[in-house]
Design a protein around this motif. Structure first.
Motif, mmCIF file in Angstrom:
data_model
loop_
_atom_site.group_PDB
_atom_site.id
_atom_site.type_symbol
_atom_site.label_atom_id
_atom_site.label_comp_id
_atom_site.label_asym_id
_atom_site.label_seq_id
_atom_site.Cartn_x
_atom_site.Cartn_y
_atom_site.Cartn_z
ATOM 1 N N LEU B 350 0.632 -1.320 0.027
ATOM 2 C CA LEU B 350 -0.188 -0.271 -0.221
ATOM 3 C C LEU B 350 0.983 1.398 -0.385
ATOM 4 C CD1 LEU B 350 -2.370 -1.041 2.140
ATOM 5 C CD2 LEU B 350 -3.149 -1.436 0.339
ATOM 6 N N PHE B 351 1.847 1.056 0.695
ATOM 7 C CA PHE B 351 2.793 1.954 0.608
ATOM 8 C C PHE B 351 2.986 3.018 -0.562
ATOM 9 C CE2 PHE B 351 6.544 4.739 1.651
ATOM 10 C CZ PHE B 351 6.835 5.363 2.705
ATOM 11 N N ALA B 352 3.703 1.857 -1.495
ATOM 12 C CA ALA B 352 4.314 2.295 -2.906
ATOM 13 C C ALA B 352 3.111 2.430 -3.655
ATOM 14 C CB ALA B 352 4.947 1.300 -3.358
ATOM 15 N N THR B 353 1.691 2.225 -3.325
ATOM 16 C CA THR B 353 1.405 1.722 -4.447
ATOM 17 C C THR B 353 0.406 3.071 -4.433
ATOM 18 O OG1 THR B 353 0.923 -0.377 -4.188
ATOM 19 C CG2 THR B 353 -1.192 1.680 -4.737
ATOM 20 N N PHE B 354 0.139 3.848 -3.239
ATOM 21 C CA PHE B 354 -0.472 5.081 -2.350
ATOM 22 C C PHE B 354 0.444 6.311 -2.817
ATOM 23 C CE2 PHE B 354 -3.353 3.519 1.178
ATOM 24 C CZ PHE B 354 -3.658 2.818 0.065
ATOM 25 N N SER B 355 1.458 5.791 -2.648
ATOM 26 C CA SER B 355 2.954 6.990 -2.913
ATOM 27 C C SER B 355 2.694 7.011 -4.349
ATOM 28 C CB SER B 355 4.416 6.622 -2.757
ATOM 29 O OG SER B 355 3.616 6.739 -1.110
ATOM 30 N N ALA B 356 2.648 6.045 -5.223
ATOM 31 C CA ALA B 356 2.301 6.217 -6.762
ATOM 32 C C ALA B 356 1.327 7.128 -7.198
ATOM 33 C CB ALA B 356 2.016 4.760 -7.834
ATOM 34 N N ILE B 357 -0.287 7.071 -7.281
ATOM 35 C CA ILE B 357 -1.344 7.154 -7.210
ATOM 36 C C ILE B 357 -1.344 8.498 -6.450
ATOM 37 C CG2 ILE B 357 -3.705 7.555 -6.687
ATOM 38 C CD1 ILE B 357 -3.648 4.697 -6.447
ATOM 39 N N ALA B 358 -0.451 8.875 -5.649
ATOM 40 C CA ALA B 358 -0.549 10.624 -5.305
ATOM 41 C C ALA B 358 0.717 11.443 -5.650
ATOM 42 C CB ALA B 358 -0.147 10.666 -3.400
ATOM 43 N N GLY B 359 1.257 10.141 -6.619
ATOM 44 C CA GLY B 359 2.601 10.914 -6.968
ATOM 45 C C GLY B 359 3.499 11.618 -6.204
ATOM 46 N N VAL B 360 3.842 10.626 -5.333
ATOM 47 C CA VAL B 360 5.192 10.978 -4.199
ATOM 48 C C VAL B 360 6.083 9.967 -4.726
ATOM 49 C CG1 VAL B 360 5.522 11.712 -1.336
ATOM 50 C CG2 VAL B 360 2.901 11.684 -2.629
ATOM 51 N N ALA B 361 7.635 10.714 -4.713
ATOM 52 C CA ALA B 361 8.456 9.674 -4.577
ATOM 53 C C ALA B 361 8.815 8.917 -3.224
ATOM 54 C CB ALA B 361 9.731 10.586 -5.069
ATOM 55 N N LEU B 362 9.186 8.016 -3.694
ATOM 56 C CA LEU B 362 8.970 7.170 -2.645
ATOM 57 C C LEU B 362 10.757 7.135 -1.941
ATOM 58 C CD1 LEU B 362 8.596 3.710 -4.430
ATOM 59 C CD2 LEU B 362 7.198 4.547 -2.288
ATOM 60 N N PRO B 363 10.767 6.948 -0.463
ATOM 61 C CA PRO B 363 12.524 7.736 0.245
ATOM 62 C C PRO B 363 13.332 6.662 -0.965
ATOM 63 C CG PRO B 363 10.996 6.036 1.728
ATOM 64 C CD PRO B 363 10.339 6.753 0.240
ATOM 65 N N LYS B 364 14.745 6.430 -0.629
ATOM 66 C CA LYS B 364 16.267 6.757 -1.105
ATOM 67 C C LYS B 364 17.076 5.622 0.003
ATOM 68 C CE LYS B 364 15.477 7.821 -5.952
ATOM 69 N NZ LYS B 364 14.594 9.134 -6.230
ATOM 70 N N ASP B 365 16.149 6.588 1.611
ATOM 71 C CA ASP B 365 17.331 6.292 2.026
ATOM 72 C C ASP B 365 17.292 5.227 2.945
ATOM 73 O OD1 ASP B 365 15.189 6.985 3.281
ATOM 74 O OD2 ASP B 365 16.290 8.504 5.280
ATOM 75 N N ARG B 366 15.809 3.990 2.403
ATOM 76 C CA ARG B 366 16.210 2.905 3.139
ATOM 77 C C ARG B 366 15.548 1.707 2.348
ATOM 78 N NH1 ARG B 366 13.082 5.845 7.268
ATOM 79 N NH2 ARG B 366 14.199 7.160 6.604
ATOM 80 N N ILE B 367 15.495 0.367 2.944
ATOM 81 C CA ILE B 367 14.908 -0.924 2.380
ATOM 82 C C ILE B 367 13.146 -0.625 2.291
ATOM 83 C CG2 ILE B 367 14.528 -2.884 1.652
ATOM 84 C CD1 ILE B 367 18.210 -2.862 2.168
ATOM 85 N N LEU B 368 12.970 -0.689 1.073
ATOM 86 C CA LEU B 368 11.688 -1.044 1.544
ATOM 87 C C LEU B 368 10.696 -2.481 0.954
ATOM 88 C CD1 LEU B 368 9.591 2.620 -0.296
ATOM 89 C CD2 LEU B 368 9.820 2.104 2.247
ATOM 90 N N ASP B 369 10.049 -2.923 0.697
ATOM 91 C CA ASP B 369 9.215 -3.851 0.738
ATOM 92 C C ASP B 369 7.946 -4.127 -0.109
ATOM 93 O OD1 ASP B 369 11.790 -5.609 2.171
ATOM 94 O OD2 ASP B 369 11.244 -4.964 3.896
ATOM 95 N N SER B 370 7.822 -2.799 -0.326
ATOM 96 C CA SER B 370 7.005 -2.580 -0.953
ATOM 97 C C SER B 370 7.046 -2.572 -3.245
ATOM 98 C CB SER B 370 6.687 -1.165 -1.021
ATOM 99 O OG SER B 370 5.226 -0.273 -0.802
ATOM 100 N N TYR B 371 5.867 -3.250 -2.884
ATOM 101 C CA TYR B 371 5.293 -3.300 -4.198
ATOM 102 C C TYR B 371 4.163 -1.971 -5.136
ATOM 103 C CZ TYR B 371 8.974 -6.871 -5.295
ATOM 104 O OH TYR B 371 9.495 -7.375 -5.064
#
Lengths: 484, 484
Positions: B350-371
């Motif tokens: 949901l983190f990457a999905t909502f971010s994509a829909i809202a147009g927010v870049a994913l944080p680059k300073d950490r590992i995410l487990d999000s598609y």
């Protein structure tokens, strides 16, 4: 003024309560199609909770029709379950339950007695044509075949699709090993099962890869015939799959996510879709009632080749819920009111239900175990059935009264756990506890007493007939008394 | 002429393939509502196969939206599962999985670290308001409460509804006995659970009988507020039921056929229906994405008070499917394409999905487990996720890659069967065998090798942080560091 408004309300009320079907009653007769599949479990359709089998056509029927979540068969194995559906009677009443063998085999001597009235014969009284396409399994000697039991036509196999196995020297194994280890190597020619039209064998061995499609082709032809001649009809479409051995048509292999079993179920689903499509094309969808259900629970002992009863306990052969509660759909837009139905129902009730809809009086010379479900179908009224009897062999193993189920005897579907007599019986509330996990007998002595009264009344009117399954004789093998 | 027709086809093709959502992208922002229920099992909704629980509102969402049948949580118990959803990361990455305690207790010292980026904080970057209504369970000391983790408002309880039990002299019993024997005698006042607004305790003990309704009232107020101010919003509605102790409002008692558990699930269902209704009334149903899922499987050890995972094996606490695969619905008419989805997904996505829909870049300073699941939501494209990691405590118990799942360690949900290390691992095909009955490791050494490579790559980028659940201290009990 007030009185006028009152009259309007009254008229409106009458109109609303008037069963949907009433508008057809005097005009168009209702056709009946029963799709009866083999060994499919309660949990095998997507609309009944399967996560990886995809059954969009049956799910659509659920959406447009009624999904019955407490619908039972008359026995947890093939022969008696089929007898129950066609006669509206517990199979223990007509000798099709046995202490020795549970179903008819290719060397069985007997069949459904001529004295039994089948749904085909019953509906004939109202001028219906009757057809069976698929598996019979109520006696394969000529006298017992469907065309001698009220059906005008028959196209199908006479018993289970795993019978008549031709020994394969390369597959030296027990029955269970056959499914577990060698299934990939089995061919449709390894089973010398005959395919009959009427009483004539037209193909042997039956090419089982294409039977689902061919049965459906035949069913569609029947629909088209009666679109022409306008005769109302009863079609009993009894697919012999997904009983093992599993076979699918070429195009279906590997198509489902659930392996070969899923492929087979999805092929059946698509072909039920073809039936619905044919009804629509022939403008018979508004006056045809389609029932979909299974003859018993999943054959768990065939391991990955069998289905699943979902959260229900055990499967085929057992009197736990998984053995006898089936995924059931009633479809008939314009005839039945859509919804999810928790009322109790059984395949035996189709006899009284179809009779009521067709306007045929029930026979008075015998005991029926059949309730008219049409008030629930037409207007979602609560049903009259309040009990289910779970017989195994010739013993009453369990009884459900309302939400409560008492087990007097339990035993694994195919002997994985031994026969146990329970005194006091196990008691489950199968609405609150569908998986039958929590025995609540000690908390509810009143309920047990009530069930005991139901059992007493039931047994008082039960006269056990001769066991017709017990007689087997090699000389009767292989349809030798049918003309081939 | 040909070229013109070709262009028309091309345009038509582009139009058809164009994601539904695209038309909204430049005009109306999408709101997000996540309804996260507690301890509900895979099989607890009618649309996921339950025979006696009736959930018409959620079933309607299934019909209008997407039903995900392979959707997982980040852990099989409360605290780490919630951390996973809100951070898009496996909880083993941020210290919320422990070898000693599995969740936060009222005397736990720690909470979700401030360094973690929650979905609330992430969506803030795109101007979203963020609200949590319901259960938090990621630390109840003031510094860890939701309003210090990016949420604008908080109304709910800080940990599980069975915590803060006030000893009752008349109920001398173990924790499990409490549910099995004494549940009928329990009152909402027996649990001294606080209800907070922001960081302030507004009711203690919380009246749990009315919480489902009050949470929903609060959620509807939030919807109405943003209908007025037009600010896009993220609403995290985390019901603390059907976790035991079970409580329902007066009007719901005895209404379901499934007993108290069914009453609670049906009350939640009706109240999710109120949310959908409110979205429609406020004309926000076309630009709001609603997700419904559960935090982990059913708590089977609470016997008849717990739910069911349907045909899936085991429940809460376990890394079998019943512990971590959840009944999941995505709803958003006009946004997502309806259908049954077998793609893999997790709450972390949901983190990457909502971010994509809202147009927010994913944080680059950490590992995410999000598609990003939006291609599947918008146009039913197959998803990118191909693996699921099943952690328990701080160990990787199992891994799913495609249809195959390898178990390195197994253990019963709450210790009913002991820890067993498997070498070689157990291997199941969970599409063909969702109930995890048939170990096929010996037949598929190639698959095991492939999974081993996935595990190696995964472990290479995993740095185990400090265990934040292990520190407990009576002096921190009872929210003493939160202002009341």
């Amino acid at each position: 003024m007030y009185s006028k408004r009152f009259t309007t309300y009254l008229l409106l009320l009458c109109f609303c309560c008037f069963p949907l079907y009433a508008q057809y009653k005097t005009t168009t007769p209702i056709n009946f199609i029963v799709v009866f599949v083999d060994d499919m479990g309660y949990g095998d359709l997507s609309s009944f909770g399967h996560p990886s089998i995809h059954t969009p056509h049956l799910d659509q029927m659920v959406q447009e029709g009624q999904q019955w979540t407490n619908f039972y068969v008359g026995a947890s194995v093939c022969t008696p379950s089929r007898a129950a559906l066609l006669t509206g009677r517990l199979p223990v009443r007509n000798g099709l339950m046995s202490d020795r063998f549970r179903v008819f085999f290719p060397d069985s001597k007997n069949g459904l007695p001529a004295s039994e009235i089948t749904l085909a014969e019953q509906l004939k009284k109202a001028g219906y044509a009757a057809h069976i396409v698929g598996k019979w399994h109520l006696g394969h000697r000529k006298a017992y075949l469907p065309t001698n039991h009220g059906f005008d036509t028959y196209f199908g196999i006479p018993y289970s699709n795993d019978m008549d196995f031709v020994p394969r020297p390369d597959l030296q194994s027990s029955y269970w090993e056959l499914w577990k280890v060698h299934h990939d190597k089995l061919k449709t020619t390894d089973f010398h099962v005959p395919l009959l039209r009427g009483t004539t064998v037209v193909e042997r061995p039956a090419n089982q890869n294409t039977l689902v499609q061919r049965y459906t082709d035949e069913a569609i032809k029947i629909i088209e015939t009666h679109q022409q001649d306008k005769q109302p009809f009863f079609l009993y479409l009894a697919h012999n799959l997904p009983h093992v051995p599993l076979f699918v048509s070429e195009g279906r292999k590997g198509k489902s996510k659930n392996g070969l079993y899923g492929d087979v179920v999805e092929e059946i689903d698509a072909n039920v879709g073809r039936i619905i499509e044919a009804l629509k094309e022939n403008k018979m969808d508004k006056n045809t009632l389609v029932v979909f259900t299974s003859d018993n629970g999943p054959w768990l002992q065939t391991k990955h080749l069998g289905g699943t009863a979902g959260m229900l306990r055990d499967g085929k052969g057992s009197t736990f819920e998984g053995g006898m509660r089936e995924p059931t759909i009633f479809w008939g837009p314009g005839i039945i009111q859509p919804g999810r139905i928790s009322a109790l129902g059984t395949t035996m009730d189709l006899f009284a239900t179809f009779s009521a809809i067709a306007g045929v009086a029930l026979p008075k010379d015998r005991i029926l175990d059949s309730y008219d479900l049409s008030p629930t179908l037409f207007s979602k009224k609560s049903g009259k059935r309040n009990e289910v009897f779970y017989y195994r062999e010739r013993e009453l193993y369990a009884v459900r009264v309302g939400a409560y189920k008492a087990h007097y005897i339990t035993k694994g579907g195919y002997g994985e756990f031994p026969l146990t007599v329970h005194d006091p019986p196990l008691l489950y509330n199968v609405d609150e506890d569908p998986a039958e996990r929590f025995d609540i007998a000690t908390q509810h002595p009143d309920v047990l007493k009530k069930i005991e009264q139901v059992v007493k009344a039931h047994k008082a009117q039960l006269h056990m007939p001769e066991d017709l399954l017990k007689d087997r004789d090699k000389s009767y093998n292989n349809l030798q008394n049918s003309k081939r």
